[in-house]
Design a protein around this motif. Structure first.
Motif, short mmCIF file in Angstrom:
data_model
loop_
_atom_site.label_atom_id
_atom_site.label_comp_id
_atom_site.label_asym_id
_atom_site.label_seq_id
_atom_site.Cartn_x
_atom_site.Cartn_y
_atom_site.Cartn_z
N GLY A 155 7.08 3.39 15.05
CA GLY A 155 6.13 2.66 15.53
C GLY A 155 4.68 3.54 15.76
O GLY A 155 3.82 2.83 16.58
N GLU A 156 4.73 4.71 15.55
CA GLU A 156 3.63 5.35 15.86
C GLU A 156 2.40 5.27 15.16
O GLU A 156 2.66 5.21 13.87
N ARG A 157 1.13 5.25 15.59
CA ARG A 157 -0.03 4.87 14.86
C ARG A 157 -0.73 6.36 14.48
O ARG A 157 -1.54 6.61 15.27
N VAL A 158 -0.31 7.05 13.79
CA VAL A 158 -0.61 8.33 13.32
C VAL A 158 -1.91 8.27 12.33
O VAL A 158 -1.90 8.03 11.32
N ARG A 159 -3.09 8.91 12.86
CA ARG A 159 -4.23 8.93 11.80
C ARG A 159 -4.14 10.04 10.86
O ARG A 159 -3.47 11.04 10.92
N CYS A 160 -4.79 9.41 9.75
CA CYS A 160 -4.58 10.50 8.56
C CYS A 160 -5.82 11.34 8.48
O CYS A 160 -6.87 10.73 8.18
N LEU A 161 -5.78 12.46 8.73
CA LEU A 161 -6.69 13.48 8.62
C LEU A 161 -6.50 14.39 7.47
O LEU A 161 -6.83 15.60 7.59
N CYS A 162 -5.53 13.92 6.57
CA CYS A 162 -5.15 14.76 5.39
C CYS A 162 -5.93 15.61 4.84
O CYS A 162 -5.90 16.81 4.34
N GLY B 111 -9.15 15.92 5.91
CA GLY B 111 -10.31 16.37 6.72
C GLY B 111 -11.17 15.08 7.42
O GLY B 111 -11.99 15.50 8.10
N ALA B 112 -10.96 13.97 6.92
CA ALA B 112 -11.76 13.02 7.45
C ALA B 112 -10.78 11.94 7.92
O ALA B 112 -9.81 11.62 7.10
N ASP B 113 -11.06 11.23 8.83
CA ASP B 113 -10.29 10.18 9.44
C ASP B 113 -10.29 9.12 8.62
O ASP B 113 -11.01 8.16 8.31
N ARG B 114 -9.08 8.64 8.16
CA ARG B 114 -8.81 7.50 7.20
C ARG B 114 -7.98 6.51 7.85
O ARG B 114 -7.54 5.50 7.09
N GLY B 115 -7.78 6.60 9.13
CA GLY B 115 -7.04 5.38 9.79
C GLY B 115 -5.72 5.90 9.72
O GLY B 115 -5.15 6.80 9.28
N SER C 273 1.14 3.46 1.90
CA SER C 273 0.46 3.91 0.98
C SER C 273 0.47 5.55 0.80
O SER C 273 0.55 6.24 -0.18
N ASP C 274 0.38 6.01 2.11
CA ASP C 274 0.51 7.60 2.15
C ASP C 274 1.77 8.30 1.64
O ASP C 274 1.93 8.98 1.12
N VAL C 275 2.83 7.27 2.01
CA VAL C 275 4.19 7.86 1.56
C VAL C 275 4.24 7.61 -0.09
O VAL C 275 4.62 8.57 -0.83
N VAL C 276 3.76 6.73 -0.60
CA VAL C 276 3.54 6.53 -2.33
C VAL C 276 2.72 7.80 -2.63
O VAL C 276 3.34 8.47 -3.65
N ARG C 277 1.75 7.73 -2.29
CA ARG C 277 0.76 8.96 -2.56
C ARG C 277 1.61 10.22 -2.68
O ARG C 277 1.80 10.94 -3.71
N ASN C 278 2.12 10.75 -1.65
CA ASN C 278 2.90 12.04 -1.57
C ASN C 278 4.29 11.92 -2.30
O ASN C 278 4.40 13.07 -2.67
N LEU C 279 4.73 10.92 -2.66
CA LEU C 279 5.88 10.92 -3.59
C LEU C 279 5.52 10.99 -4.94
O LEU C 279 5.99 11.68 -5.78
N VAL C 280 4.51 10.59 -5.44
CA VAL C 280 3.71 10.72 -6.60
C VAL C 280 3.51 12.06 -6.91
O VAL C 280 3.73 12.83 -7.82
N ASP D 215 -7.05 6.08 -0.61
CA ASP D 215 -6.98 4.84 0.83
C ASP D 215 -8.38 4.18 0.26
O ASP D 215 -8.21 3.04 0.19
N ASP D 216 -9.33 4.94 -0.35
CA ASP D 216 -10.60 4.14 -0.87
C ASP D 216 -10.18 3.28 -2.24
O ASP D 216 -10.56 2.06 -2.13
#
Length: 171
Positions: free
Chosen positions: A97-104, A106-110, A115-122, A163-164
């Protein structure tokens, strides 16, 4: 297989170069990324500096490894391992339940999510394909090689803007 290999090298090279560059582009960006790791409840404050340095070293090394034909297989293996760690890390954080910001990149994407899990699996699948195609070898015609690398780089840029793209498609 050589063109698949070149496409995968371009894609993962672009992704990891943008990720690395986004974090080190300024001292403020690096501090923001390091600070975002504080949101990970399972990563102690004592380990965070080492995690930041380790991640930057592996991302930078991955770029260099996938660029050179002789080390591409090692680069794909490093990319695969790192992406699996990202999938597990994001999944664990979400489960807690942690709300970790994505600065993957270099920019804060919330906050990170499915969707981040899917991107990384792809991307991990791309690394696996790249590794397999590295074993096949082959020679490429210059025009085809340029097209494959350019297509991979373009796909890598799209992956960094995941994310965009998700936002646009969900609207």
């Amino acid at each position: 297989m050589i063109y698949l290999n070149l496409l995968c090298r371009g894609l993962l090279g672009a992704v990891f170069l943008i990720a690395f560059g986004g974090k080190v582009r300024s001292p403020a960006a690096l501090r923001a990324f390091a600070g975002s790791l504080a949101d990970l409840g399972w990563l102690s404050a004592r380990l965070r500096p080492a995690a930041v340095v380790g991640l930057l070293v592996v991302e930078g090394a991955t770029v260099l490894l996938v660029v050179w034909p002789g080390t591409a297989a090692a680069g794909f293996a490093a990319a695969f391992a790192l992406l699996v760690v990202f999938v597990l890390g994001v999944g664990l954080s979400m489960r807690r339940g942690e709300r970790v910001r994505c600065l993957c990149f270099g920019a804060d994407r919330g906050p990170m999510g499915v969707s981040d899990v899917v991107r990384n699996l792809v991307l991990a699948a791309v690394a696996a394909l790249g590794f397999g195609s590295s074993l096949a070898g082959g020679t490429a015609v210059a025009g085809g090689a340029i097209a494959a690398v350019a297509g991979g780089v373009a796909a890598g840029v799209v992956a960094t803007r995941w994310d965009d793209l998700r936002f646009l498609l969900s609207a």
